[in-house]
Scaffold this active site. Structure first.
Site, PDB file in Angstrom:
ATOM      1  N   TRP A  23       0.834  -1.207   0.000  1.00 39.16           N
ATOM      2  CA  TRP A  23       0.000   0.000   0.000  1.00 39.16           C
ATOM      3  C   TRP A  23       0.864   1.251   0.000  1.00 39.16           C
ATOM      4  O   TRP A  23       1.852   1.342   0.724  1.00 39.16           O
ATOM      5  CB  TRP A  23      -0.883   0.023   1.245  1.00 39.16           C
ATOM      6  CG  TRP A  23      -1.502   1.355   1.528  1.00 39.16           C
ATOM      7  CD1 TRP A  23      -0.948   2.379   2.254  1.00 39.16           C
ATOM      8  CD2 TRP A  23      -2.776   1.837   1.095  1.00 39.16           C
ATOM      9  NE1 TRP A  23      -1.799   3.473   2.296  1.00 39.16           N
ATOM     10  CE2 TRP A  23      -2.941   3.158   1.595  1.00 39.16           C
ATOM     11  CE3 TRP A  23      -3.812   1.275   0.340  1.00 39.16           C
ATOM     12  CZ2 TRP A  23      -4.071   3.913   1.359  1.00 39.16           C
ATOM     13  CZ3 TRP A  23      -4.951   2.040   0.109  1.00 39.16           C
ATOM     14  CH2 TRP A  23      -5.072   3.341   0.614  1.00 39.16           C
ATOM     15  N   ASP A  26       0.454   9.131   0.745  1.00 31.72           N
ATOM     16  CA  ASP A  26       1.025  10.460   0.540  1.00 31.72           C
ATOM     17  C   ASP A  26       2.508  10.461   0.162  1.00 31.72           C
ATOM     18  O   ASP A  26       3.308   9.742   0.767  1.00 31.72           O
ATOM     19  CB  ASP A  26       0.888  11.286   1.820  1.00 31.72           C
ATOM     20  CG  ASP A  26      -0.539  11.384   2.307  1.00 31.72           C
ATOM     21  OD1 ASP A  26      -1.438  10.852   1.650  1.00 31.72           O
ATOM     22  OD2 ASP A  26      -0.746  11.977   3.381  1.00 31.72           O
ATOM     23  N   GLN A  44       4.288   7.289   2.124  1.00 33.70           N
ATOM     24  CA  GLN A  44       3.657   6.461   3.140  1.00 33.70           C
ATOM     25  C   GLN A  44       3.475   5.051   2.592  1.00 33.70           C
ATOM     26  O   GLN A  44       2.878   4.869   1.530  1.00 33.70           O
ATOM     27  CB  GLN A  44       2.307   7.052   3.517  1.00 33.70           C
ATOM     28  CG  GLN A  44       2.376   8.444   4.110  1.00 33.70           C
ATOM     29  CD  GLN A  44       2.879   8.412   5.540  1.00 33.70           C
ATOM     30  OE1 GLN A  44       2.106   8.209   6.458  1.00 33.70           O
ATOM     31  NE2 GLN A  44       4.164   8.604   5.717  1.00 33.70           N
ATOM     32  N   PHE A  86       4.719   8.769   9.870  1.00 30.56           N
ATOM     33  CA  PHE A  86       3.737   9.509   9.083  1.00 30.56           C
ATOM     34  C   PHE A  86       4.450  10.512   8.168  1.00 30.56           C
ATOM     35  O   PHE A  86       5.668  10.511   8.033  1.00 30.56           O
ATOM     36  CB  PHE A  86       2.751  10.216  10.019  1.00 30.56           C
ATOM     37  CG  PHE A  86       1.539   9.389  10.376  1.00 30.56           C
ATOM     38  CD1 PHE A  86       1.503   8.016  10.166  1.00 30.56           C
ATOM     39  CD2 PHE A  86       0.421   9.988  10.944  1.00 30.56           C
ATOM     40  CE1 PHE A  86       0.391   7.260  10.499  1.00 30.56           C
ATOM     41  CE2 PHE A  86      -0.706   9.244  11.278  1.00 30.56           C
ATOM     42  CZ  PHE A  86      -0.719   7.880  11.064  1.00 30.56           C
ATOM     43  N   ARG A 154       0.778  17.124  12.985  1.00 30.36           N
ATOM     44  CA  ARG A 154       1.538  16.304  12.044  1.00 30.36           C
ATOM     45  C   ARG A 154       1.881  17.037  10.742  1.00 30.36           C
ATOM     46  O   ARG A 154       1.530  18.174  10.534  1.00 30.36           O
ATOM     47  CB  ARG A 154       0.769  15.031  11.715  1.00 30.36           C
ATOM     48  CG  ARG A 154      -0.612  15.214  11.097  1.00 30.36           C
ATOM     49  CD  ARG A 154      -1.225  13.846  10.834  1.00 30.36           C
ATOM     50  NE  ARG A 154      -2.581  13.905  10.300  1.00 30.36           N
ATOM     51  CZ  ARG A 154      -3.681  13.963  11.043  1.00 30.36           C
ATOM     52  NH1 ARG A 154      -3.595  14.004  12.355  1.00 30.36           N
ATOM     53  NH2 ARG A 154      -4.875  14.003  10.476  1.00 30.36           N
TER      54      ARG A 154
END
Length: 522
Positions: A23, A26, A44, A86, A154
């Protein structure tokens, strides 16, 4: 994770980056290594499944031409299995302001990552540095460099602000609808300078902010007065897009190193399609070009798209500029223009078609069969002239390009323009892929308002389009990129576009010119 190679989709895009498996969402940490003439992207990444989930890593790929990509080993991993790396950014610390490097490290490869370390109880900003040009990273031993005492703090994006000779970070207090602006002299100690609060579409949450100093091109009163650049604040939200799901907006204004001041109150859409999110710009570009990359998907349905063994793809890299644009007869404004970057020399050109100017009658058509080996990328550009004096107010006056599947002609895409709506449209709904047909969030039709590229007379206007279709992604640039619509599409796996058909629903309204088609082999 085990993958059945026989089940792999053959419709993997050629020039829109996808990971080999797993997967991806961003884009993170985009930078250019001038010493190696190499572009690096991180993203990501969940290597253990084809859906989002912890732990998330930073995947890594590089390119020499922003067209063909090489995948590398994961660059950053989380501190524990219940945490994730992240979104964040990479800067090139040429002057070693951080003190992470010695003289043996090439200044162009003094790479520092700033990113969010997510855990169930906090989101804090960490630093890591690379001693080998961005292929592996060592985490700063005194992390975090910034703690907002929040579970929703974040997505740091850092730039070097030349005028104040400081690093500047934007990060979101996501659920408070606040972009916080910090400054630092060493990338390790950060001071809050200002807040950019509750601007534009709010949606559920703010994500992925960024500041960029964008050049103004073309004729405008600003350029005449010596203003060559303006600052742009990029900001993504999810969910809450006016098109549904996730999207990216932007604001044009000024920035003094501490405060971003938008010129006007309104927000602008960076892309009018469903699949363009979390834009980030590259660090350390030559000539200070503003190049950006986005995730070409939408959180509404990203987990359900029929690709295997990967899910998620990146957009094309775009070169951004500001130009004066007149959306109506009374107003003029600076608008972001987007120019796609593709190096066609790196691809195998398969076919090229060109036509002369043609008036499209209601019962006529332009029809083009594509080469049987044209199963890669399709690049289509043309201009059309609209004669408004022949448009009936009750008519659906459409110019339509139908892109027909090679093996199943019942599957097709449509793009075109309708004169009474004064809008461009894209239709991806004519597919036999049930997983998308049955998904209520996978909107099949999109539109974008666009003003004429040129007025020939009171009743005659010229428009331009450049469409790039890469197996299951369409990026459509209108009037040299004043508007763009980016949308994934999913025909039956392996049913590539085999023919083009151009039609008009009315007589004596549309003349098509400079019609060009290029295709490449896979």
């Amino acid at each position: 994770m085990y993958y059945d190679a026989s089940a792999e989709s053959v419709s993997r895009p050629l020039v829109h980056y996808t990971p080999k498996a797993g997967w991806m969402n961003d884009p993170n940490g985009l930078f250019y290594d001038r010493s190696e003439s190499t572009w690096h992207i991180y993203y990501q990444y969940n290597p253990n499944d084809t859906v989002w989930g912890s732990p998330l890593y930073w995947g890594h790929a590089s390119s020499k031409d922003l067209t063909t990509w090489t995948e590398h080993a994961d660059a950053l991993s989380p501190s524990s299995n219940d945490s994730s790396v992240f979104s964040g950014c990479v800067v090139v610390d040429r002057n070693n302001t951080s003190g992470f490097f010695n003289d043996s490290i090439n200044p162009e490869q003094r790479v520092v990552a700033l990113y969010t370390e997510h855990s169930p109880v906090s989101q804090r900003q960490f630093a890591a540095y690379s001693l080998n040009g961005g292929y592996t990273f060592e985490k700063y031993e005194h992390n975090p460099v910034l703690d907002g005492n929040s579970t929703q703090f974040r997505d740091p994006k850092v730039i070097w602000h030349e005028e104040t000779e400081k690093w500047v970070m934007t990060a979101t207090r996501s659920h408070e609808y606040v972009v916080q602006i910090f400054s630092s002299s060493d990338l390790k100690s950060w001071e809050l300078e200002s807040n950019f609060t509750r601007h534009g579409f709010l949606g559920y949450q703010y994500e992925c902010p960024g500041l960029a100093k964008v050049p103004i091109v073309g004729n405008s009163s600003l350029v005449s007065s010596g203003v060559t650049h303006k600052w742009v604040m990029f900001l993504s939200i999810n969910p809450g897009s006016p098109m549904g799901g996730s999207f990216t907006q932007y604001f044009v204004g000024d920035f003094d190193g501490k405060v971003f001041t938008p010129d006007t109150a309104e927000t602008r859409l960076l892309d009018y399609g469903k699949d363009y999110y979390a834009l980030q710009t590259f660090s350390a570009t030559e000539n200070d070009d503003v190049l950006g990359l986005a995730w070409a998907s939408n959180w509404d349905y990203a987990a359900y798209v029929p690709t295997y063994p990967w899910r998620g793809s990146m957009s094309l890299v775009r070169n951004f500029s500001l130009r004066e644009y007149q959306p109506n007869s009374e107003a003029a404004q600076l608008n972001l223009f987007s120019e796609p970057i593709i190096n066609y020399d790196a691809l195998r050109l398969n076919q090229s078609i060109q036509t002369n100017a043609t008036n499209i009658k209601k019962n006529d058509q332009l029809f083009f069969n594509l080469s049987s080996s044209a199963h890669g990328l399709l690049d289509l550009s043309f201009e059309w002239t609209v004669n408004k004096s022949n448009v009936g107010k009750k008519d659906f006056s459409a110019l339509t390009v139908k892109l027909i599947g090679a093996t199943d002609k019942e599957e097709y895409l449509e793009l075109g323009y309708e004169a009474n709506a004064q809008a461009f449209f894209f239709n991806r709904g004519n597919s036999n892929v049930n997983s998308m047909k049955e998904n209520s969030f996978y909107s099949d039709k999109m539109s974008a308002n666009v003003e004429p590229y040129e007025l020939l007379s009171e009743n005659e206007a010229v428009f331009k389009v450049h469409a790039i279709l890469d197996r299951n992604i369409a990026e459509i640039y209108l009037n040299d990129g004043v508007s763009v619509t980016t949308n994934t599409f999913f025909l039956t796996d392996g049913n590539f576009i085999g023919a083009l058909e151009v039609r008009s629903s009315v007589d004596d309204v549309y003349t098509v010119s400079n019609f060009n088609v290029k295709t490449t082999s896979g």
